[in-house]
Design an enzyme around this catalytic site. Structure first.
Site, PDB file in Angstrom:
ATOM      1  N   LYS A 290       0.431  -0.997   0.020  1.00  0.00           N
ATOM      2  CA  LYS A 290       0.209   0.149   0.195  1.00  0.00           C
ATOM      3  C   LYS A 290       1.247   0.973   0.097  1.00  0.00           C
ATOM      4  O   LYS A 290       1.882   1.443   0.722  1.00  0.00           O
ATOM      5  CB  LYS A 290      -0.633   0.623   1.540  1.00  0.00           C
TER       6      LYS A 290
ATOM      7  N   ARG B 198      -3.726   8.663  -5.667  1.00  0.00           N
ATOM      8  CA  ARG B 198      -4.630   7.427  -6.568  1.00  0.00           C
ATOM      9  C   ARG B 198      -5.122   8.021  -7.385  1.00  0.00           C
ATOM     10  O   ARG B 198      -5.510   9.203  -7.513  1.00  0.00           O
ATOM     11  CB  ARG B 198      -5.868   7.223  -5.999  1.00  0.00           C
TER      12      ARG B 198
ATOM     13  N   PHE C 110      -2.081  -1.245  -9.621  1.00  0.00           N
ATOM     14  CA  PHE C 110      -2.295  -2.404  -9.104  1.00  0.00           C
ATOM     15  C   PHE C 110      -3.505  -2.642  -9.717  1.00  0.00           C
ATOM     16  O   PHE C 110      -4.228  -4.098  -9.264  1.00  0.00           O
ATOM     17  CB  PHE C 110      -2.686  -2.451  -8.088  1.00  0.00           C
TER      18      PHE C 110
ATOM     19  N   ARG D 150     -17.181  -3.150  -0.664  1.00  0.00           N
ATOM     20  CA  ARG D 150     -18.792  -3.929  -0.801  1.00  0.00           C
ATOM     21  C   ARG D 150     -17.664  -5.053  -0.232  1.00  0.00           C
ATOM     22  O   ARG D 150     -16.873  -6.195  -0.762  1.00  0.00           O
ATOM     23  CB  ARG D 150     -18.844  -4.165  -2.749  1.00  0.00           C
TER      24      ARG D 150
END
Length: 509
Positions: free
Chosen positions: A213, A218, A297, A368
């Protein structure tokens, strides 16, 4: 619809903890909107007006706030039209500042006190109504009688909850379901839950890709032939700021592709630079010398083939084929010991931790279930409460937002033995703690304004943080990242609090 009705609904949403009650209140509001009011209203509810930021800052907003109107008369359309006007006037040259100020003053003069508050928070990007996008998405499904899966997918693929809401409420089920992935149109990102350890995350996901990470920004990159566009996690187009990312993607052996990843600055040894340094470079429009390196990723589309519904294993294989040099480091495993080793390797390399991703999972916007789980070390420090702000919504009448200070024993940043402010937080406070601190802080109050109570610096609170970052906002030159309250430390005097020097040592030099 009157803007007052949005205020009333957001107050009701904020005042309840029940998700079902939030959803129903928002659904009832959505049902009453006219078609041309839907997208603007949704933008106001989630603090993302369709115009984006229109160039109004704190000073401009404060200067525009005169006496409020007695009666509500502003409509949703009125506010939307004024934002269009302000956006059109942005950067208009000589005289535009005065003209914009007059437009803003005219707007706020027509607004009641509660409407002025909402307008200010919308313009400054500080809406905290509890009407988070996930709750509002559920409300859209309820109001339109459409399947929640259809609404979520349309919102993800269009990247526009306002337009999705309009389509759900005014269009057919077939039109909603026909919203598809389009190269060049950003997609709402998939997010990760949290776990205390890589092993615990792996237990929840089963076999997984355990990936570094990165402490970066982003990005989502779309390429169609020679046309390459780069978007932020909030779907803003920043292609012009990241030519090095464009160059990397241009060299890939593809024609059409959508990539999900991160970008960050590296030092001369290849180690990541501090997050704040990456973000200051990431947000710069001017020429710069620092290079931002991209790592990817996930791949969502490749040469005419949508991969959203393919398992992660296939998406990883395709990513490895087209971008081996820019794929985020990680390992596929079902062994907890391997997951923990990858986590240690990530931390040793200067990264935040790992993200554990179920190898069979598909790509879905938001959080989710347990498909993606991030694992980051949590740091705790004992800090001193310097002041506390009165809350709003459900916390009206309670002291809520804490001003936190670190001990400065040498007086490097102020008085020897004094306290240096390093951040604020209202997160992690239970109802019991809110009641207790409201009573306690007024007992040790030294002064107050309308919104804040300053107190004797004698109360120690244990604060969990993800780290610190450089900041010119506070005198110590740092600010806490993602601070939240763990507990008050009645057993510890303020003179034993952690020091500003200890916190500053967390900065990677």
């Amino acid at each position: 619809m009157l803007l007052h009705e949005l205020v009333t609904t957001t107050d009701a949403v904020t005042a309840t903890r029940s998700r079902l009650a939030k959803v129903e209140a928002l659904a009832e509001l959505l049902r009453r909107l006219e078609p041309d009011e839907i997208a603007p209203a949704v933008g106001f509810l989630v603090g993302k007006p369709r115009q984006g930021r229109v160039g109004v800052g704190w000073r401009g907003m404060e200067a525009a706030m005169g006496s409020p109107a007695e009666q509500a008369s502003l409509s949703v359309a009125d506010l939307d039209a004024v934002l269009d006007q302000l956006l059109a006037m942005a950067g208009g040259g000589t005289g535009s500042s005065a003209a914009r100020a007059e437009v803003l003053r005219s707007l706020t003069a027509r607004a009641t006190a509660t409407e002025q508050d909402l307008i200010g928070r919308v313009l400054l990007g500080e809406v905290r109504t509890g009407a988070l996008e996930g709750v509002l998405t559920d409300a859209v499904a309820r109001a339109s009688d459409r399947p929640i899966a259809s609404v979520r997918r349309a919102a993800m693929l269009s990247g526009d909850l306002g337009e999705t809401t309009r389509l759900a409420l005014t269009g057919t089920a077939e039109e909603l379901d026909s919203v598809g992935l389009v190269v060049g149109r950003p997609v709402l990102p998939m997010l990760a839950g949290t776990a205390a350890s890589a092993a615990a995350a792996l237990e929840a996901t089963g076999e997984a890709s355990v990936e570094f990470k990165l402490d970066g920004a982003r990005i989502q990159v779309h390429r169609s032939g020679d046309d390459i566009r780069v978007f932020t996690r909030n779907l803003a187009d920043i292609t012009h700021r990241l030519p090095e990312v464009v160059d990397v993607v241009r060299r890939m052996p593809v024609h059409d592709v959508i990539l999900d990843g991160e970008t960050l600055a590296l030092d001369e040894d290849g180690a990541p630079r501090p997050f704040q340094e990456t973000m200051s470079t990431f947000g710069a429009d001017a020429a710069r010398t620092t290079v931002l390196h991209p790592w990817f990723f996930d791949v969502l589309h490749l040469d005419g083939r949508d991969l959203l519904d393919e398992p992660l294993a296939i998406r990883i294989a395709e990513l490895e084929r087209i971008a081996p040099a820019n794929r985020i480091q990680g390992e596929v495993t079902s062994d907890p010991e391997v997951a923990e080793r990858v986590s240690r390797d990530a931390l040793a390399a200067g990264h935040e931790g790992v993200v554990v991703k179920a190898i069979g999972s598909t790509y879905a916007a938001g959080r989710r279930g347990s498909s993606w789980i991030k694992v980051k070390p949590v740091h705790t420090y004992d800090l001193v409460v310097l002041a506390c702000e009165w809350g709003s919504g459900r916390r009206t009448g309670l002291l809520s937002n804490l001003h936190l200070g670190a001990l400065d024993p040498t007086g490097e940043f102020g008085e020897p033995g004094g306290y240096v402010m390093v951040g604020k937080t209202f997160k992690g406070l239970t109802d019991a703690l809110l009641r207790w601190q409201t009573e306690r802080f007024q007992e040790i109050e030294v002064r107050r304004t309308a919104g804040t109570v300053w107190v004797e610096p004698i109360t120690v609170v244990e604060i969990a943080i993800d780290g610190v970052q450089r900041s010119s906002r506070y005198p110590g030159g740092i600010a806490l990242r993602f601070a939240r309250v763990k507990s008050y430390r009645d057993d510890k005097p303020a003179t034993d609090a952690d020091t500003i020097q200890t916190l500053r040592a967390m900065l990677r030099e």
